[in-house]
Design a protein around this motif. Structure first.
Motif, PDB file in Angstrom:
ATOM      1  N   PRO A  17       0.610  -1.020   0.061  1.00 18.97           N
ATOM      2  CA  PRO A  17       0.187   0.027   0.018  1.00 18.97           C
ATOM      3  C   PRO A  17       0.910   1.258  -0.173  1.00 18.97           C
ATOM      4  CG  PRO A  17      -0.220  -1.306   2.152  1.00 18.97           C
ATOM      5  CD  PRO A  17       0.645  -2.087   1.214  1.00 18.97           C
ATOM      6  N   GLU A  18       1.836   1.240   0.564  1.00 18.67           N
ATOM      7  CA  GLU A  18       2.671   2.447   0.760  1.00 18.67           C
ATOM      8  C   GLU A  18       3.450   2.946  -0.812  1.00 18.67           C
ATOM      9  OE1 GLU A  18       5.387  -1.157   1.208  1.00 18.67           O
ATOM     10  OE2 GLU A  18       3.432  -0.430   2.165  1.00 18.67           O
ATOM     11  N   LYS A  19       3.262   2.017  -1.657  1.00 14.78           N
ATOM     12  CA  LYS A  19       3.747   2.325  -3.049  1.00 14.78           C
ATOM     13  C   LYS A  19       2.743   2.744  -3.774  1.00 14.78           C
ATOM     14  CE  LYS A  19       7.755  -1.147  -2.708  1.00 14.78           C
ATOM     15  NZ  LYS A  19       8.093  -2.332  -3.365  1.00 14.78           N
ATOM     16  N   GLN A  20       1.636   2.504  -3.283  1.00 19.93           N
ATOM     17  CA  GLN A  20       0.410   2.781  -4.474  1.00 19.93           C
ATOM     18  C   GLN A  20       0.087   4.433  -4.391  1.00 19.93           C
ATOM     19  OE1 GLN A  20      -1.187   0.386  -6.181  1.00 19.93           O
ATOM     20  NE2 GLN A  20      -0.119  -0.993  -5.140  1.00 19.93           N
ATOM     21  N   LYS A  21      -0.218   4.879  -5.714  1.00 17.70           N
ATOM     22  CA  LYS A  21      -0.490   6.143  -6.139  1.00 17.70           C
ATOM     23  C   LYS A  21      -1.648   6.797  -4.877  1.00 17.70           C
ATOM     24  CE  LYS A  21       1.399   6.795 -10.431  1.00 17.70           C
ATOM     25  NZ  LYS A  21       1.121   7.236 -11.656  1.00 17.70           N
ATOM     26  N   THR A  22      -2.654   5.748  -4.671  1.00 21.30           N
ATOM     27  CA  THR A  22      -3.926   6.169  -3.934  1.00 21.30           C
ATOM     28  C   THR A  22      -3.490   6.062  -2.302  1.00 21.30           C
ATOM     29  OG1 THR A  22      -4.271   3.744  -4.440  1.00 21.30           O
ATOM     30  CG2 THR A  22      -5.656   5.708  -5.540  1.00 21.30           C
ATOM     31  N   ALA A  23      -2.193   6.001  -1.871  1.00 23.66           N
ATOM     32  CA  ALA A  23      -2.025   5.794  -0.380  1.00 23.66           C
ATOM     33  C   ALA A  23      -2.715   6.994   0.126  1.00 23.66           C
ATOM     34  CB  ALA A  23      -0.427   5.634  -0.046  1.00 23.66           C
ATOM     35  N   ILE A  24      -2.546   8.263  -0.250  1.00 24.68           N
ATOM     36  CA  ILE A  24      -3.531   9.027   0.500  1.00 24.68           C
ATOM     37  C   ILE A  24      -4.733   8.887   0.939  1.00 24.68           C
ATOM     38  CG2 ILE A  24      -3.959  10.460  -1.561  1.00 24.68           C
ATOM     39  CD1 ILE A  24      -3.304  13.054   0.124  1.00 24.68           C
ATOM     40  N   ASP A  25      -5.722   8.208   0.045  1.00 21.35           N
ATOM     41  CA  ASP A  25      -6.741   7.654   0.116  1.00 21.35           C
ATOM     42  C   ASP A  25      -7.043   6.776   1.574  1.00 21.35           C
ATOM     43  OD1 ASP A  25      -9.631   7.876  -0.052  1.00 21.35           O
ATOM     44  OD2 ASP A  25      -9.254   5.730  -0.818  1.00 21.35           O
ATOM     45  N   PHE A  26      -5.970   5.952   1.228  1.00 20.56           N
ATOM     46  CA  PHE A  26      -5.766   4.825   2.487  1.00 20.56           C
ATOM     47  C   PHE A  26      -5.788   5.559   3.872  1.00 20.56           C
ATOM     48  CE2 PHE A  26      -3.321   1.869  -0.702  1.00 20.56           C
ATOM     49  CZ  PHE A  26      -4.584   1.853  -1.388  1.00 20.56           C
TER      50      PHE A  26
END
Length: 394
Positions: free
Chosen positions: A172-181
């Motif tokens: 998850p830390e590598k995903q572009k959507t991490a801010i949503d997480f």
């Protein structure tokens, strides 16, 4: 569109306010967004919003009328997950802002998914636009923040203790959507967990928190299942295809069932004609169509100018569609007098006992490139990237 609000926004805009917008989002989430944030919201008329909702209602009705066995055909055998559900927990639908042959601005369906999008981020983004530009509060989404939170919590957490609910992603830390997480964690009190960290005992799943093994009872799934095969040397204790004692939010099979697979089956004036590649009629002109793989994500594999050589070389033609091209209209004026194009995604949640999903928020994407996807924008342009739509009387 809506000259009054566009003029006021462009007059009030400054680089300092854009910096402030991004800083507030970073403060709320604890991180910088990994994708480009547009300087501007998207202003659209209430009339256009009515067209969006009319098309969505028609499409939802058509989907609900389809036989369950037809939808099951969309799920690849190697991706089928046990314990399927009667309906998904999420429904998202993308429309381009286009111009028809009569010169009218109208939506055109681009794609649809039963897969969660950036629900928590978009609410925070809308709030932040209103904080930086207070006049936007007059035309914002009328759903109160607590109501939004309650709907999302009811779908994702349900009656469960949030400790037993996780947001599942791969790295998850590598995903572009991490801010949503991060924003989802703060909003709902759940943890984001990497698939590689899941422990399995019999049919039960666990994750570690502060040295303790916590049983997982509900999974808010953000993993694109069919992408796992493309990750080299991926080691996990848990395979999606195994029978486990968890509640999927939403069940992974729905990623395939509500997808581009449905586009050739839908009919509406705002739905461009589509064909499965293996059923493309000779009477149609290939130049008028876009080639899309059925299950790609974020614009991957899309060909805007397919040729017969390209389509003939595809072996699994049943896994591709040809969708009639639409004309995104550049109508969103920036401070330099240039114009951007846009796409709107409607974000619905679908409670288990409800006959109809609830529209919670929208997600906008602005571009000056050929494809309306944040990855295809030029880095030096403005009025491009992720946005949020505001609707008002024109």
């Amino acid at each position: 569109m809506i000259p009054k609000y566009r003029k006021q926004f462009n007059q009030e805009f400054s680089d300092e306010k854009y910096k402030q917008l991004k800083e507030i989002l970073a403060q709320k989430s604890g991180m910088q967004p990994a994708f480009r944030i547009s300087e501007s919201p998207i202003f659209l008329t209430k009339e256009f919003e009515g067209k969006l909702l009319d098309a969505s209602e028609s499409i939802l009705s058509q989907i609900k009328a389809l036989p369950a066995e037809l939808l099951q055909k969309a799920v690849p055998d190697n991706c089928r997950v046990p314990n399927d559900t009667d309906q998904p927990h999420f429904f998202t639908i993308d429309f381009g802002v286009c111009k028809n042959e009569n010169g009218e601005i109208e939506p055109q369906l681009i794609e649809l998914q039963a897969f969660p999008s950036l629900y928590a981020f978009q609410k925070a983004y809308e709030d932040t636009f209103c904080e930086v530009y207070p006049f936007l509060s007059d035309i914002r989404n009328t759903m109160p923040h607590e109501t939004f939170k309650q709907h999302l919590k009811e779908v994702i957490v349900g009656d469960e203790n949030p400790e037993h609910v996780i947001l599942l992603e791969i790295f998850p830390e590598k995903q572009k959507t991490a801010i949503d997480f991060a924003l989802t964690e703060k909003l709902l009190g759940i943890k984001t967990v990497c698939l590689t960290k899941i422990k399995k005992e019999g049919k039960r799943l666990f994750y570690e928190n502060k040295g303790k093994q916590i049983e997982i009872k509900r999974i808010y799934n953000r993993v694109i299942f069919d992408e796992l095969d493309r990750i080299p040397d991926l080691v996990t204790e848990f395979d999606f295809r195994e029978e486990v004692e968890v509640k999927w939010i939403t069940h992974p099979n729905w990623f395939f069932k509500i997808s581009k697979f449905l586009l050739p089956l839908l009919q509406h004036q705002f739905v461009p004609k589509s064909y499965f590649l293996h059923e493309f009629p000779e009477s149609e002109n290939l130049e008028d169509f876009v080639l899309k793989p059925l299950f790609s994500f974020a614009g991957g594999g899309v060909n805007l100018n397919p040729t017969k050589e390209i389509t003939d070389a595809i072996k699994d033609k049943e896994n591709y569609i040809l969708q009639r091209k639409v004309n995104y209209e550049p109508i969103f004026e920036d401070i330099n007098g240039d114009f951007a194009k846009a796409e709107i995604r409607l974000l619905y949640v679908w409670k288990e006992n409800d006959d109809h999903p609830i529209l919670l928020e929208n997600l906008g994407r602005m571009t000056k490139a050929a494809m309306v996807n944040v990855d295809f924008n030029k880095k030096d342009a403005i009025w491009i990237g992720s946005s949020n739509a505001f609707f008002a009387e024109g």
